[in-house]
Design a protein around this motif. Sequence first.
Motif, PDB file in Angstrom:
ATOM      1  N   GLU A 207     -53.661 -47.498 -42.368  1.00 44.72           N
ATOM      2  CA  GLU A 207     -54.830 -46.672 -42.670  1.00 44.72           C
ATOM      3  C   GLU A 207     -55.278 -45.889 -41.435  1.00 44.72           C
ATOM      4  O   GLU A 207     -55.613 -44.706 -41.512  1.00 44.72           O
ATOM      5  N   ALA A 208     -55.273 -46.541 -40.279  1.00 43.73           N
ATOM      6  CA  ALA A 208     -55.683 -45.883 -39.033  1.00 43.73           C
ATOM      7  C   ALA A 208     -54.716 -44.760 -38.673  1.00 43.73           C
ATOM      8  O   ALA A 208     -55.132 -43.700 -38.192  1.00 43.73           O
ATOM      9  N   VAL A 209     -53.431 -44.983 -38.907  1.00 41.38           N
ATOM     10  CA  VAL A 209     -52.423 -43.958 -38.620  1.00 41.38           C
ATOM     11  C   VAL A 209     -52.630 -42.752 -39.523  1.00 41.38           C
ATOM     12  O   VAL A 209     -52.601 -41.607 -39.069  1.00 41.38           O
ATOM     13  N   LEU A 210     -52.839 -43.013 -40.809  1.00 49.03           N
ATOM     14  CA  LEU A 210     -53.043 -41.921 -41.759  1.00 49.03           C
ATOM     15  C   LEU A 210     -54.294 -41.125 -41.414  1.00 49.03           C
ATOM     16  O   LEU A 210     -54.310 -39.892 -41.497  1.00 49.03           O
ATOM     17  N   ASN A 211     -55.348 -41.799 -41.005  1.00 44.36           N
ATOM     18  CA  ASN A 211     -56.579 -41.110 -40.610  1.00 44.36           C
ATOM     19  C   ASN A 211     -56.348 -40.232 -39.382  1.00 44.36           C
ATOM     20  O   ASN A 211     -56.875 -39.119 -39.288  1.00 44.36           O
ATOM     21  N   GLU A 212     -55.567 -40.745 -38.438  1.00 44.25           N
ATOM     22  CA  GLU A 212     -55.262 -39.977 -37.234  1.00 44.25           C
ATOM     23  C   GLU A 212     -54.440 -38.742 -37.566  1.00 44.25           C
ATOM     24  O   GLU A 212     -54.706 -37.648 -37.055  1.00 44.25           O
ATOM     25  N   ILE A 213     -53.446 -38.892 -38.437  1.00 44.72           N
ATOM     26  CA  ILE A 213     -52.628 -37.747 -38.843  1.00 44.72           C
ATOM     27  C   ILE A 213     -53.490 -36.728 -39.575  1.00 44.72           C
ATOM     28  O   ILE A 213     -53.373 -35.517 -39.353  1.00 44.72           O
ATOM     29  N   ARG A 214     -54.353 -37.219 -40.443  1.00 43.91           N
ATOM     30  CA  ARG A 214     -55.243 -36.324 -41.194  1.00 43.91           C
ATOM     31  C   ARG A 214     -56.095 -35.499 -40.241  1.00 43.91           C
ATOM     32  O   ARG A 214     -56.263 -34.282 -40.421  1.00 43.91           O
ATOM     33  N   TYR A 215     -56.630 -36.141 -39.208  1.00 45.99           N
ATOM     34  CA  TYR A 215     -57.453 -35.447 -38.225  1.00 45.99           C
ATOM     35  C   TYR A 215     -56.632 -34.387 -37.487  1.00 45.99           C
ATOM     36  O   TYR A 215     -57.093 -33.257 -37.281  1.00 45.99           O
ATOM     37  N   ARG A 216     -55.411 -34.739 -37.105  1.00 47.56           N
ATOM     38  CA  ARG A 216     -54.579 -33.812 -36.335  1.00 47.56           C
ATOM     39  C   ARG A 216     -54.171 -32.595 -37.162  1.00 47.56           C
ATOM     40  O   ARG A 216     -54.192 -31.467 -36.665  1.00 47.56           O
ATOM     41  N   VAL A 217     -53.801 -32.835 -38.422  1.00 45.75           N
ATOM     42  CA  VAL A 217     -53.403 -31.727 -39.287  1.00 45.75           C
ATOM     43  C   VAL A 217     -54.593 -30.804 -39.543  1.00 45.75           C
ATOM     44  O   VAL A 217     -54.471 -29.574 -39.514  1.00 45.75           O
ATOM     45  N   ALA A 218     -55.757 -31.395 -39.786  1.00 47.24           N
ATOM     46  CA  ALA A 218     -56.961 -30.607 -40.061  1.00 47.24           C
ATOM     47  C   ALA A 218     -57.344 -29.726 -38.879  1.00 47.24           C
ATOM     48  O   ALA A 218     -57.886 -28.629 -39.053  1.00 47.24           O
ATOM     49  N   ASN A 219     -57.039 -30.208 -37.664  1.00 51.46           N
ATOM     50  CA  ASN A 219     -57.408 -29.455 -36.462  1.00 51.46           C
ATOM     51  C   ASN A 219     -56.243 -28.651 -35.883  1.00 51.46           C
ATOM     52  O   ASN A 219     -56.367 -28.077 -34.799  1.00 51.46           O
ATOM     53  N   GLY A 220     -55.132 -28.642 -36.608  1.00 50.30           N
ATOM     54  CA  GLY A 220     -53.997 -27.831 -36.178  1.00 50.30           C
ATOM     55  C   GLY A 220     -53.336 -28.306 -34.903  1.00 50.30           C
ATOM     56  O   GLY A 220     -52.733 -27.507 -34.178  1.00 50.30           O
ATOM     57  N   ASP A 221     -53.454 -29.605 -34.595  1.00 49.99           N
ATOM     58  CA  ASP A 221     -52.807 -30.125 -33.383  1.00 49.99           C
ATOM     59  C   ASP A 221     -51.294 -30.088 -33.554  1.00 49.99           C
ATOM     60  O   ASP A 221     -50.764 -30.591 -34.554  1.00 49.99           O
ATOM     61  N   PRO A 222     -50.581 -29.514 -32.612  1.00 52.36           N
ATOM     62  CA  PRO A 222     -49.120 -29.422 -32.729  1.00 52.36           C
ATOM     63  C   PRO A 222     -48.453 -30.775 -32.535  1.00 52.36           C
ATOM     64  O   PRO A 222     -48.953 -31.637 -31.823  1.00 52.36           O
ATOM     65  N   GLU A 223     -47.306 -30.938 -33.211  1.00 58.21           N
ATOM     66  CA  GLU A 223     -46.507 -32.147 -33.020  1.00 58.21           C
ATOM     67  C   GLU A 223     -45.720 -32.027 -31.722  1.00 58.21           C
ATOM     68  O   GLU A 223     -45.244 -30.952 -31.374  1.00 58.21           O
ATOM     69  N   ASP A 224     -45.615 -33.123 -31.003  1.00 59.52           N
ATOM     70  CA  ASP A 224     -44.758 -33.128 -29.822  1.00 59.52           C
ATOM     71  C   ASP A 224     -43.943 -34.410 -29.822  1.00 59.52           C
ATOM     72  O   ASP A 224     -44.075 -35.253 -30.724  1.00 59.52           O
TER      73      ASP A 224
END
Length: 268
Positions: A207-224
């Motif tokens: 759940e914590a991982v999914l929340n973190e991914i959701r936050y990153r996608v919503a803010n347009g954080d690039p994958e590295d």
Amino acid sequence: MPRKKPTTYNRNLDDLTVAELLAIGPDELSRMSQKDIQRIVRTTSLAANKRINRLLENSVKRNGAYQAKKSSKYTIAPDALNWMIDENKARTGKKKGTVEKFGVGDKTDKQSLMKELGRIRKFMSMKTSTIKGATEVRRTREKKATGKTREDVIKKAKTKKEVKQMLKEYEQHIGDVYEQFRKYIETYHPASLNKRWEKYTPFQGSEAVLNEIRYRVANGDPEDHDTLEQLNRVENEDYETQQEQMQQEQEWFLNDDNEDDDGFTYIT
């Protein structure tokens, strides 16, 4: 002239609901006549096939798997239909499975009828075998992925064109979240990966991982290249926090000297 009801081993079958028929245990079924079991299969299969028809009306098959039909009245999670495809392939050995509806068919012995009843029971027990349940599952997944359901997103839309555009962007957002989530599962929890047709995984500890991914996608954080490792740290930290909380609760319970417990005797 009305048709006579056949004489059966158990006349009470006529008074049972579909749920009650499906709940009959193996011992009682083994004592029943073949005609009785045929009646049970026939009655329960009619109810199950009605559910299948409703699911098919709201789904479309692409690349060997069902997905929600965009133009339908209900947007559902078609897991139950895809389970039927997978079950059909496993049972028949065919490479391309199909939704095989339930029924007595050419089943001429008690064993084959019992197997069919087991297949019906499994389908009917799935939450996604009903339109209501399949809709709830879809909403839950959307909420986990984006924090909102598609119904929440289109509330402010004023035209059909706006609805279409909002849903297009929303579905892309969900796709981005689960693409990253799936990469994480493939790397750190490969044994938990679901079958090909299922977009989502059964892994419940992230759940914590999914929340973190959701936050990153919503803010347009690039994958590295460090993203997966960072997500793994998030999960490990969340797991450690949960363990600490459980330990504290256990210690509190064992050491509780609350005065409200007067009169309670601890037996050692």
